[in-house]
Design a protein around this motif. Structure first.
Motif, mmCIF file in Angstrom:
data_model
loop_
_atom_site.group_PDB
_atom_site.id
_atom_site.type_symbol
_atom_site.label_atom_id
_atom_site.label_comp_id
_atom_site.label_asym_id
_atom_site.label_seq_id
_atom_site.Cartn_x
_atom_site.Cartn_y
_atom_site.Cartn_z
ATOM 1 N N LEU A 130 0.835 -1.209 0.000
ATOM 2 C CA LEU A 130 0.000 0.000 0.000
ATOM 3 C C LEU A 130 0.866 1.254 0.000
ATOM 4 N N GLY A 131 2.045 1.164 0.619
ATOM 5 C CA GLY A 131 2.983 2.279 0.587
ATOM 6 C C GLY A 131 3.552 2.540 -0.792
ATOM 7 N N VAL A 132 3.658 1.480 -1.602
ATOM 8 C CA VAL A 132 4.101 1.626 -2.990
ATOM 9 C C VAL A 132 3.066 2.391 -3.802
ATOM 10 N N MET A 133 1.795 1.993 -3.670
ATOM 11 C CA MET A 133 0.770 2.475 -4.588
ATOM 12 C C MET A 133 0.084 3.769 -4.157
ATOM 13 N N LEU A 134 -0.121 3.979 -2.861
ATOM 14 C CA LEU A 134 -0.861 5.170 -2.430
ATOM 15 C C LEU A 134 0.021 6.424 -2.389
ATOM 16 N N PRO A 135 1.038 6.467 -1.505
ATOM 17 C CA PRO A 135 1.917 7.644 -1.504
ATOM 18 C C PRO A 135 3.088 7.510 -2.457
ATOM 19 N N SER A 136 3.182 6.386 -3.175
ATOM 20 C CA SER A 136 4.229 6.153 -4.171
ATOM 21 C C SER A 136 5.612 6.043 -3.533
ATOM 22 N N GLY A 137 5.663 5.307 -2.425
ATOM 23 C CA GLY A 137 6.889 5.213 -1.648
ATOM 24 C C GLY A 137 7.976 4.370 -2.284
ATOM 25 N N ALA A 138 9.085 5.006 -2.634
ATOM 26 C CA ALA A 138 10.189 4.296 -3.277
ATOM 27 C C ALA A 138 10.867 3.329 -2.315
ATOM 28 N N GLU A 139 10.932 3.697 -1.018
ATOM 29 C CA GLU A 139 11.583 2.806 -0.054
ATOM 30 C C GLU A 139 10.807 1.492 0.091
ATOM 31 N N CYS A 140 9.500 1.548 -0.138
ATOM 32 C CA CYS A 140 8.673 0.336 -0.089
ATOM 33 C C CYS A 140 9.015 -0.590 -1.260
ATOM 34 N N CYS A 141 9.262 0.000 -2.426
ATOM 35 C CA CYS A 141 9.656 -0.791 -3.604
ATOM 36 C C CYS A 141 10.954 -1.543 -3.338
ATOM 37 N N ILE A 142 11.943 -0.842 -2.787
ATOM 38 C CA ILE A 142 13.251 -1.459 -2.563
ATOM 39 C C ILE A 142 13.173 -2.506 -1.464
ATOM 40 N N GLY A 143 12.400 -2.218 -0.415
ATOM 41 C CA GLY A 143 12.229 -3.196 0.661
ATOM 42 C C GLY A 143 11.607 -4.480 0.165
ATOM 43 N N LEU A 144 10.584 -4.370 -0.666
ATOM 44 C CA LEU A 144 9.940 -5.557 -1.245
ATOM 45 C C LEU A 144 10.903 -6.289 -2.180
ATOM 46 N N ILE A 175 -5.899 -2.694 -3.393
ATOM 47 C CA ILE A 175 -4.891 -1.650 -3.190
ATOM 48 C C ILE A 175 -5.115 -0.497 -4.158
ATOM 49 N N PHE A 176 -5.352 -0.805 -5.420
ATOM 50 C CA PHE A 176 -5.494 0.199 -6.476
ATOM 51 C C PHE A 176 -6.692 1.116 -6.218
ATOM 52 N N THR A 177 -7.723 0.591 -5.577
ATOM 53 C CA THR A 177 -8.946 1.365 -5.344
ATOM 54 C C THR A 177 -9.023 1.954 -3.939
ATOM 55 N N SER A 178 -7.953 1.831 -3.148
ATOM 56 C CA SER A 178 -7.937 2.400 -1.793
ATOM 57 C C SER A 178 -7.600 3.882 -1.849
#
Length: 346
Positions: free
Chosen positions: A170-184, A247-250
């Motif tokens: 949800l951190g990737v898609m809602l606020p567009s968090g780059a750190e979430c992408c790298i963590g995943l 996630i996309f619709t949240s």
């Protein structure tokens, strides 16, 4: 002298042959499944400024199977009143989700930079490779190192924080968090580089023929490109996954408490923030993902319901930035409202 050995158990031979046939059938079926999306939008014809797909697919709950409808039974979709030339975005494509019919397109196969629309691929690949959405993932110092100074958007997590996988998604898609992408990426593939390999393989499997990813975040790279048509194929596929669709619709999400944020973090969708309570007449914009870099311009991938049908619109390259009018949002409202006008007049 070689003695011939008689088969004392012919039943076992028959059984083995049966298993071999089942294996071959499974391989053929897998090939059909993985290439199904390669045929979406392939046959088209032009009417004025719009083009329509003459190949439709009917998705089922398995999220990766499609059944082709014979072209002879396909009726062309009505055109939308708005001309693509009136859009602020130089690249756009509108798809009716039920049957993947292309209702409108504008330079849909021209190369674009996807910016944070990249994160749709990051998210669906992560979902399909995560065995447990509740598992905790530790964000290390190295997770953040390459993001400092890169002007990457962040969700608000900190080095050393232990976060549930679903909260990272949800951190990737809602606020567009780059750190979430790298963590995943680190958790799933060991590195961002390895996750990008999975992303490119997924793009190839779906038939995204004009797409290549260099990173999981959408930070600008001249070798990181796609088309709005390819992104429509991706979003059509991803929305069949229940977790991705949720996630996309949240519009907002509050994370579980963590070792660094005992009160959790509340995310807000960048698209719904930019939408600012605007919506379409006789319908609703259900969800979306924004994107922006200087090179990519204002981008948007969105899902809307108008009447009884769902539609997706991908647009890219609109002029402006985070401080200007959001022309990607303006285009989405105009296009979806034009569908409503078509329904009312028909």
């Amino acid at each position: 002298m070689v003695r011939k050995v008689k088969n004392k158990n012919p039943g076992m031979s028959i059984f083995a042959a049966f298993l071999l046939m089942l294996g071959m059938a499974a391989l053929v079926n897998k090939s059909i499944i993985m290439t199904g999306y390669q045929h979406i939008f392939e046959k088209e014809y032009d009417v004025k400024t719009s083009s329509y797909s003459s190949l439709k697919t009917t998705p089922d709950s398995s999220a990766d199977r499609t059944t082709s409808v014979p072209p002879s039974k396909i009726e062309p979709a009505p055109s939308v009143p708005i001309s693509p030339d009136k859009l602020n975005s130089p690249n756009a494509i509108l798809i009716r989700l039920k049957d993947h019919t292309t209702l409108m397109q504008k330079k849909s196969e021209e190369k674009i930079y996807p910016a944070s629309l990249t994160k749709m691929m990051t998210t669906i690949v992560a979902i399909e490779n995560l065995p447990n959405m509740k598992e905790e993932i530790k964000l290390t110092n190295s997770t953040f190192q390459k993001l400092y100074g890169a002007d990457a958007s962040m969700a608000g997590f900190q080095p050393g924080e232990q976060v549930r996988a679903i909260d990272l998604l949800l951190g990737v898609m809602l606020p567009s968090g780059a750190e979430c992408c790298i963590g995943l990426a680190d958790q799933i593939a060991g590195s961002e580089h390895n996750l990008v390999k999975l992303m490119n393989q997924k793009a190839a499997d779906l038939g995204m023929k004009n797409t290549h990813f260099e990173n999981a975040t959408g930070l600008h790279n001249i070798k990181h490109y796609t088309t709005v048509k390819d992104l429509a194929i991706l979003l059509s596929y991803a929305l069949q996954n229940d977790t991705f669709r949720e996630i996309f619709t949240s519009s907002r999400h509050s994370t579980q408490p963590t070792n660094k944020n005992p009160g959790g973090i509340t995310f807000y969708s960048t698209m719904f923030e930019e939408l600012n309570n605007q919506n379409i007449i006789g319908g609703e914009i259900l969800g979306g993902k924004t994107g922006y870099t200087d090179e990519a311009g204002l981008c948007l991938a969105s899902l809307a319901k108008v009447g009884k049908q769902e539609y997706i619109l991908i647009s890219a390259g609109a002029k402006g930035d985070h401080h200007s009018e959001q022309y990607n949002i303006t285009d989405a409202l105009a296009v979806y409202n034009s569908i409503r006008n078509t329904i009312r007049s028909s």
